[in-house]
Design an enzyme around this catalytic site. Structure first.
Site, short mmCIF file in Angstrom:
data_model
loop_
_atom_site.label_atom_id
_atom_site.label_comp_id
_atom_site.label_asym_id
_atom_site.label_seq_id
_atom_site.Cartn_x
_atom_site.Cartn_y
_atom_site.Cartn_z
N ASP A 44 -6.37 -21.66 -44.66
CA ASP A 44 -5.56 -22.85 -44.95
C ASP A 44 -4.29 -22.44 -45.70
O ASP A 44 -3.42 -23.27 -45.98
CB ASP A 44 -6.35 -23.93 -45.69
CG ASP A 44 -6.88 -23.47 -47.03
OD1 ASP A 44 -6.74 -22.28 -47.36
OD2 ASP A 44 -7.44 -24.31 -47.76
N SER A 45 -4.16 -21.13 -45.98
CA SER A 45 -2.89 -20.59 -46.47
C SER A 45 -1.77 -20.91 -45.49
O SER A 45 -0.60 -20.79 -45.84
CB SER A 45 -3.00 -19.07 -46.67
OG SER A 45 -3.52 -18.45 -45.50
N ASP A 83 -10.80 -21.75 -41.81
CA ASP A 83 -10.98 -22.44 -43.10
C ASP A 83 -11.23 -23.93 -42.92
O ASP A 83 -10.57 -24.58 -42.09
CB ASP A 83 -9.72 -22.28 -43.95
CG ASP A 83 -9.86 -21.19 -44.99
OD1 ASP A 83 -10.98 -20.69 -45.21
OD2 ASP A 83 -8.83 -20.83 -45.59
N LYS A 113 -15.09 -21.11 -43.12
CA LYS A 113 -15.08 -20.68 -44.53
C LYS A 113 -14.79 -21.91 -45.38
O LYS A 113 -13.94 -22.73 -45.01
CB LYS A 113 -14.03 -19.60 -44.77
CG LYS A 113 -13.91 -19.20 -46.24
CD LYS A 113 -13.12 -17.93 -46.43
CE LYS A 113 -11.62 -18.10 -46.40
NZ LYS A 113 -11.08 -19.03 -47.41
N GLU A 115 -14.53 -23.23 -49.76
CA GLU A 115 -14.39 -22.77 -51.15
C GLU A 115 -15.41 -23.45 -52.06
O GLU A 115 -15.71 -24.64 -51.87
CB GLU A 115 -12.97 -23.08 -51.64
CG GLU A 115 -11.89 -22.39 -50.84
CD GLU A 115 -10.48 -22.72 -51.34
OE1 GLU A 115 -10.34 -23.40 -52.39
OE2 GLU A 115 -9.52 -22.30 -50.67
N GLU A 182 -11.81 -13.88 -54.44
CA GLU A 182 -10.35 -13.88 -54.61
C GLU A 182 -9.97 -13.77 -56.08
O GLU A 182 -10.46 -14.55 -56.92
CB GLU A 182 -9.74 -15.15 -53.99
CG GLU A 182 -8.23 -15.21 -54.17
CD GLU A 182 -7.51 -16.21 -53.27
OE1 GLU A 182 -8.16 -16.82 -52.41
OE2 GLU A 182 -6.29 -16.35 -53.46
O1 KIV Z 1 -6.40 -19.29 -46.76
C1 KIV Z 1 -6.47 -18.05 -46.82
O2 KIV Z 1 -5.65 -17.31 -46.26
C2 KIV Z 1 -7.58 -17.47 -47.56
C3 KIV Z 1 -7.49 -16.03 -47.90
C4 KIV Z 1 -6.55 -15.85 -49.02
C5 KIV Z 1 -8.83 -15.45 -48.20
O3 KIV Z 1 -8.49 -18.16 -47.91
#
Ligand code: KIV
Length: 275
Positions: A44-45, A83, A113, A115, A182
């Site tokens: 989600d970056s 994510d 993924k 968090e 992280e």
């Molecule tokens: O969103 C992302 O790119 C991430 C990485 C920094 C692990 O979660």
């Protein structure tokens, strides 16, 4: 060979280091996949490095599905992890399963993924029960940037370090096949890595992890809004791109581009017959 959540877990047992990079589009995913990288993360970056938001909170399920499906079309071998965006799983176990399912069905992810620690263990259990592999993510969790007071290293003190270690054990127990760590101190990441049987994937967590992940714009020096200490720049692609864009602009202005070799031919007597 196609990488899966199962081969990921096996790699730890064999002592093989895992490599993961983010990607958000077909072309980049294909380039990364061709290098033999183990996993591609549609993080989600993307909210920050692709869409220009100041954090990841505005990213939607539709954004994640759109980019995940594009990346999936570029991958042959790497494991595709996507994510779960902010508020797509925190709201309830039911929402978590439905939205994880959408990322698999519509985004063609092979794993999701999310968090968090103890507070998301029930969600992880339910998603795993639906046969969807889940990667955990603890330490600095960017979706909690407001609660954490900024993008800061986590787990430096005894209580915080113990909490993150406990969270890693709980995520493994809930069924996570891997855990992203992280921005935690190297020594804590190493302790967590030896304390769980699933691979740890570090970002700003030192070399003691079972694998590493980086945002590709960081490692190619393409994103200048933020320069994390841990993000080694493997190539200066950002400045290379700028040079190429400027050279193009100059050649267009000077009439140098396009040259003869970039043009199409025809029988030019036809031109004379046009009115
Ligand atoms: O969103 C992302 O790119 C991430 C990485 C920094 C692990 O979660």
């Amino acid at each position: 060979m196609k990488k899966t959540a199962v081969t990921f877990k096996e790699a730890k047992a064999k002592g093989e280091k895992l490599s993961m990079l983010t990607a958000y589009d077909y072309t980049t995913a294909k380039l990364i996949d061709e290098t033999g990288i183990d996993a591609i993360l549609v993080g989600d970056s993307l909210g920050m490095v692709m869409l220009g938001y100041e954090d990841t909170l505005s990213v939607t399920m539709e954004d994640m599905i759109h980019h995940s499906a594009a990346v999936a079309r570029g991958i042959r071998n790497a494991l595709l992890i996507t994510d779960m965006p902010f508020m797509s799983y925190q709201t309830s176990v039911y929402d978590a399963v439905v939205n994880a399912g959408r990322l698999m069905k519509e985004g063609r992810a092979q794993a999701v993924k999310l968090e968090g620690g103890l507070e998301v263990c029930d969600h992880i259990r339910a998603i795993v029960k639906a046969s969807i592999p889940v990667c955990g993510h603890i330490g600095l969790t960017p979706q909690s940037v407001n609660a954490l007071g900024g993008f800061k290293v986590q787990g430096k003190g005894k209580e915080a370090a113990q909490r993150i270690l406990d969270e890693a054990r709980a995520l493994e127990e809930a069924g996570a096949f891997a855990i992203v760590l992280e921005c935690v101190p190297q020594a804590l990441a190493a302790k967590i890595t030896e304390s769980v049987h699933v691979p740890t994937i570090g970002i700003g967590a030192g070399s003691g992890c079972d694998g590493q992940v980086l945002v590709y714009q960081d490692m190619l020096a393409m994103y200048s809004d933020m320069a994390p200490k841990f993000a080694k720049q493997f190539a200066q692609v950002g400045s290379l791109m700028k040079e190429a864009f400027a050279a193009y602009k100059k050649e267009v202005a000077q009439g140098i581009f396009p040259a003869q070799e970039h043009t199409f031919k025809m029988d030019e007597t036809i031109i004379d017959k046009l009115y």
